[in-house]
Structure formats: C-alpha cells, structure tokens
Design a protein around this motif. Sequence first.
Motif, mmCIF file in Angstrom:
data_model
loop_
_atom_site.group_PDB
_atom_site.id
_atom_site.type_symbol
_atom_site.label_atom_id
_atom_site.label_comp_id
_atom_site.label_asym_id
_atom_site.label_seq_id
_atom_site.Cartn_x
_atom_site.Cartn_y
_atom_site.Cartn_z
ATOM 1 N N VAL A 34 0.838 -1.209 0.000
ATOM 2 C CA VAL A 34 0.000 0.000 0.000
ATOM 3 C C VAL A 34 0.868 1.252 0.000
ATOM 4 N N ASN A 35 1.926 1.243 0.800
ATOM 5 C CA ASN A 35 2.835 2.389 0.847
ATOM 6 C C ASN A 35 3.521 2.584 -0.499
ATOM 7 N N LEU A 36 3.921 1.501 -1.134
ATOM 8 C CA LEU A 36 4.553 1.588 -2.442
ATOM 9 C C LEU A 36 3.591 2.170 -3.473
ATOM 10 N N GLN A 37 2.334 1.748 -3.440
ATOM 11 C CA GLN A 37 1.343 2.289 -4.363
ATOM 12 C C GLN A 37 1.145 3.785 -4.137
ATOM 13 N N ARG A 38 1.125 4.207 -2.890
ATOM 14 C CA ARG A 38 0.970 5.628 -2.572
ATOM 15 C C ARG A 38 2.166 6.419 -3.084
ATOM 16 N N GLN A 39 3.364 5.881 -2.892
ATOM 17 C CA GLN A 39 4.572 6.551 -3.372
ATOM 18 C C GLN A 39 4.570 6.643 -4.901
ATOM 19 N N LEU A 40 4.108 5.595 -5.563
ATOM 20 C CA LEU A 40 4.034 5.627 -7.025
ATOM 21 C C LEU A 40 3.023 6.658 -7.508
ATOM 22 N N ASP A 41 1.915 6.789 -6.810
ATOM 23 C CA ASP A 41 0.924 7.808 -7.169
ATOM 24 C C ASP A 41 1.511 9.215 -7.009
ATOM 25 N N LEU A 42 2.235 9.443 -5.918
ATOM 26 C CA LEU A 42 2.876 10.746 -5.708
ATOM 27 C C LEU A 42 3.923 11.017 -6.782
ATOM 28 N N LEU A 43 4.681 9.992 -7.132
ATOM 29 C CA LEU A 43 5.701 10.143 -8.168
ATOM 30 C C LEU A 43 5.061 10.458 -9.517
ATOM 31 N N GLN A 44 3.960 9.787 -9.820
ATOM 32 C CA GLN A 44 3.263 10.045 -11.083
ATOM 33 C C GLN A 44 2.747 11.480 -11.126
ATOM 34 N N ARG A 45 2.208 11.960 -10.018
ATOM 35 C CA ARG A 45 1.725 13.337 -9.959
ATOM 36 C C ARG A 45 2.876 14.323 -10.137
ATOM 37 N N ASP A 46 4.018 14.050 -9.503
ATOM 38 C CA ASP A 46 5.174 14.934 -9.624
ATOM 39 C C ASP A 46 5.713 14.949 -11.053
ATOM 40 N N VAL A 47 5.777 13.787 -11.683
ATOM 41 C CA VAL A 47 6.278 13.716 -13.061
ATOM 42 C C VAL A 47 5.331 14.449 -14.003
ATOM 43 N N THR A 48 4.019 14.292 -13.794
ATOM 44 C CA THR A 48 3.048 15.000 -14.625
ATOM 45 C C THR A 48 3.203 16.508 -14.463
ATOM 46 N N SER A 49 3.364 16.955 -13.243
ATOM 47 C CA SER A 49 3.566 18.380 -12.979
ATOM 48 C C SER A 49 4.852 18.875 -13.632
ATOM 49 N N LEU A 50 5.909 18.084 -13.541
ATOM 50 C CA LEU A 50 7.179 18.457 -14.152
ATOM 51 C C LEU A 50 7.053 18.546 -15.669
ATOM 52 N N LEU A 51 6.344 17.618 -16.285
ATOM 53 C CA LEU A 51 6.159 17.655 -17.734
ATOM 54 C C LEU A 51 5.348 18.872 -18.169
ATOM 55 N N GLU A 52 4.331 19.226 -17.400
ATOM 56 C CA GLU A 52 3.543 20.415 -17.714
ATOM 57 C C GLU A 52 4.391 21.680 -17.586
ATOM 58 N N SER A 53 5.202 21.736 -16.547
ATOM 59 C CA SER A 53 6.089 22.880 -16.352
ATOM 60 C C SER A 53 7.100 22.976 -17.494
ATOM 61 N N HIS A 54 7.624 21.844 -17.905
ATOM 62 C CA HIS A 54 8.575 21.820 -19.019
ATOM 63 C C HIS A 54 7.918 22.314 -20.307
ATOM 64 N N LYS A 55 6.678 21.913 -20.539
ATOM 65 C CA LYS A 55 5.965 22.357 -21.740
ATOM 66 C C LYS A 55 5.743 23.866 -21.706
ATOM 67 N N ARG A 56 5.358 24.399 -20.544
ATOM 68 C CA ARG A 56 5.175 25.848 -20.430
ATOM 69 C C ARG A 56 6.493 26.579 -20.680
ATOM 70 N N SER A 57 7.578 26.052 -20.135
ATOM 71 C CA SER A 57 8.887 26.680 -20.340
ATOM 72 C C SER A 57 9.287 26.625 -21.811
ATOM 73 N N ALA A 58 9.032 25.510 -22.457
ATOM 74 C CA ALA A 58 9.369 25.387 -23.875
ATOM 75 C C ALA A 58 8.552 26.373 -24.704
ATOM 76 N N ASP A 59 7.280 26.553 -24.341
ATOM 77 C CA ASP A 59 6.451 27.527 -25.052
ATOM 78 C C ASP A 59 6.996 28.950 -24.866
ATOM 79 N N LYS A 60 7.427 29.269 -23.654
ATOM 80 C CA LYS A 60 7.996 30.601 -23.395
ATOM 81 C C LYS A 60 9.290 30.802 -24.181
#
Length: 84
Positions: A34-60
Amino acid sequence: MTKQNEKWTLNRTVNLSVLVQLAFLGSLILGSWVNLQRQLDLLQRDVTSLLESHKRSADKVEALQEKVISHEFRLKQLEKESQE
C-alpha cells in the motif's frame, strides 16, 4: 547401549505464535505494498507536474525566440537604413 531404529517425525502442529507471526508478516507485506502504491501515485503526480512545467517553459522559450528573430530583423533594417 543398543541402537534403536529412530525415525524422524515432522510435528504438524501449528501453535498460536506461528499464526501470529504469519499474520504479522502478511500485514507487513500488505502495508508495504500500500505504501509503495501511494509513493508511485505521488511520483506520477510529480512527473506530470514536471512535464507540464517543461511544456510551459518550452512555449515561453519559443515565444522569446520569435521575438529575438524579429528584433534581429529590425536591427538589420536599421543598420541598412543608417548606412544609406
């Protein structure tokens, strides 16, 4: 001393401590999963946020690159006009 024909026997009784240990081991495994699944969910959210930030930076960066090209063109035109 006479040698007796001894047989190895397996004690098939399961006492309470073995059951408690198995239950504890199962709960540790389940809790870790259960803890591993929670950590994977947090990691997925962080990676998604990082990809969105990267896309915004690339657009700028792309918008800035367009401005740089425009300014370079203007400077060349001004230099050309000043030489005439």
